[in-house]
Design a protein around this motif. Structure first.
Motif, mmCIF file in Angstrom:
data_model
loop_
_atom_site.group_PDB
_atom_site.id
_atom_site.type_symbol
_atom_site.label_atom_id
_atom_site.label_comp_id
_atom_site.label_asym_id
_atom_site.label_seq_id
_atom_site.Cartn_x
_atom_site.Cartn_y
_atom_site.Cartn_z
ATOM 1 N N HIS A 134 0.936 -1.044 -0.101
ATOM 2 C CA HIS A 134 0.086 -0.027 -0.094
ATOM 3 C C HIS A 134 0.677 1.296 0.014
ATOM 4 O O HIS A 134 1.555 1.466 1.029
ATOM 5 C CB HIS A 134 -0.852 0.033 1.123
ATOM 6 N N ALA A 135 0.981 1.983 -1.143
ATOM 7 C CA ALA A 135 1.818 3.095 -1.093
ATOM 8 C C ALA A 135 0.819 4.392 -0.697
ATOM 9 O O ALA A 135 -0.326 4.606 -1.275
ATOM 10 C CB ALA A 135 2.099 3.382 -2.478
ATOM 11 N N ILE A 136 1.368 5.062 0.116
ATOM 12 C CA ILE A 136 0.579 6.274 0.836
ATOM 13 C C ILE A 136 1.545 7.493 0.468
ATOM 14 O O ILE A 136 2.517 7.458 0.965
ATOM 15 C CB ILE A 136 0.364 6.107 2.453
ATOM 16 N N PHE A 137 0.772 8.313 -0.215
ATOM 17 C CA PHE A 137 1.510 9.507 -0.585
ATOM 18 C C PHE A 137 1.172 10.779 0.515
ATOM 19 O O PHE A 137 0.002 11.225 0.548
ATOM 20 C CB PHE A 137 1.282 9.966 -2.118
ATOM 21 N N SER A 138 2.230 11.298 1.295
ATOM 22 C CA SER A 138 1.778 12.114 2.179
ATOM 23 C C SER A 138 2.234 13.374 2.262
ATOM 24 O O SER A 138 1.801 14.137 2.921
ATOM 25 C CB SER A 138 2.726 11.597 3.422
ATOM 26 N N GLY A 139 2.759 13.855 1.079
ATOM 27 C CA GLY A 139 3.154 14.850 0.732
ATOM 28 C C GLY A 139 4.559 15.567 1.193
ATOM 29 O O GLY A 139 5.204 16.135 0.346
ATOM 30 N N ASP A 140 4.740 15.452 2.573
ATOM 31 C CA ASP A 140 6.041 15.913 2.894
ATOM 32 C C ASP A 140 6.431 15.031 4.248
ATOM 33 O O ASP A 140 5.596 14.251 4.672
ATOM 34 C CB ASP A 140 6.007 17.406 3.149
ATOM 35 N N ALA A 141 7.417 15.400 4.960
ATOM 36 C CA ALA A 141 7.933 14.821 5.967
ATOM 37 C C ALA A 141 6.866 14.844 7.076
ATOM 38 O O ALA A 141 6.523 13.985 7.996
ATOM 39 C CB ALA A 141 9.195 15.343 6.544
ATOM 40 N N LEU A 142 6.327 16.027 7.311
ATOM 41 C CA LEU A 142 5.134 16.143 8.257
ATOM 42 C C LEU A 142 4.062 15.200 8.031
ATOM 43 O O LEU A 142 3.641 14.731 8.903
ATOM 44 C CB LEU A 142 4.760 17.625 8.608
ATOM 45 N N GLY A 143 3.573 15.023 7.067
ATOM 46 C CA GLY A 143 2.427 14.132 6.380
ATOM 47 C C GLY A 143 2.777 12.748 6.728
ATOM 48 O O GLY A 143 2.163 12.080 7.285
ATOM 49 N N ALA A 144 4.343 12.603 6.359
ATOM 50 C CA ALA A 144 4.570 11.176 6.633
ATOM 51 C C ALA A 144 4.427 10.933 8.153
ATOM 52 O O ALA A 144 3.959 9.731 8.484
ATOM 53 C CB ALA A 144 6.149 11.013 5.859
ATOM 54 N N ALA A 145 5.110 11.747 8.938
ATOM 55 C CA ALA A 145 5.176 11.440 10.174
ATOM 56 C C ALA A 145 3.565 11.290 10.775
ATOM 57 O O ALA A 145 3.458 10.210 11.570
ATOM 58 C CB ALA A 145 5.698 12.721 11.163
ATOM 59 N N ARG A 146 2.637 11.979 10.269
ATOM 60 C CA ARG A 146 1.279 11.753 10.802
ATOM 61 C C ARG A 146 0.850 10.390 10.061
ATOM 62 O O ARG A 146 0.074 9.842 10.942
ATOM 63 C CB ARG A 146 0.390 13.051 10.349
#
Length: 152
Positions: A120-132
């Protein structure tokens, strides 16, 4: 919940309202402390994702990692990407001197991971989104583990 961050993470993410500890994780980058052998999340920057999908030796290494976690019974595989899907279109592919690596090829490889290897690939936008997103996934895993303990 205590998040274990693999020692190989060069720029570990910061998590709001959650303690972290550094330690080894056999495969992938982030896990719940004590559960790292059964579930972990892979974090990718956009360049790392593209190089993992485009360069043959990296692709083979990525598939080995995926097969290894499938073999030990990981219930799900998540790649959290610090970018948006649209960023794949905008990436500078001129760094690849051989072959025809471009967005179409990357999307094809990504569909291989998603469809054939249940990633499952989740595109989080940036590091903050990835952490969330990583925190959200690990929290969900923690809830699942607690529910399993209650059934015992």
């Amino acid at each position: 919940m205590l998040i274990r961050i693999d020692t190989r993470e060069q720029t570990p993410l910061a998590f709001e309202h959650c303690a972290t500890v550094r330690g080894t994780i056999g495969t992938f980058d982030y896990a719940i402390e004590g559960d790292q052998d059964f579930f972990a999340v892979e974090r990718k920057s956009l360049p790392d994702l593209i190089q993992s999908l485009a360069i043959q030796k990296n692709w083979i290494r990525e598939l080995k990692k995926i097969r290894r976690v499938h073999a030990v019974g990981f219930p799900r595989l998540f790649y959290v990407v610090e970018a948006c899907r649209e960023d794949i279109e905008l990436f500078d592919y001129s760094i690849f001197t051989r072959g025809r690596v471009g967005a179409t090829f990357i999307f094809h490889q990504l569909s291989e991971l998603e469809y054939n290897f249940d990633v499952h690939a989740i595109f989080s936008g940036d590091a903050l989104g990835a952490a969330r997103d990583i925190h959200r996934l690990l929290k969900r895993r923690s809830e699942d583990l607690k529910a399993q303990e209650g059934e015992s």
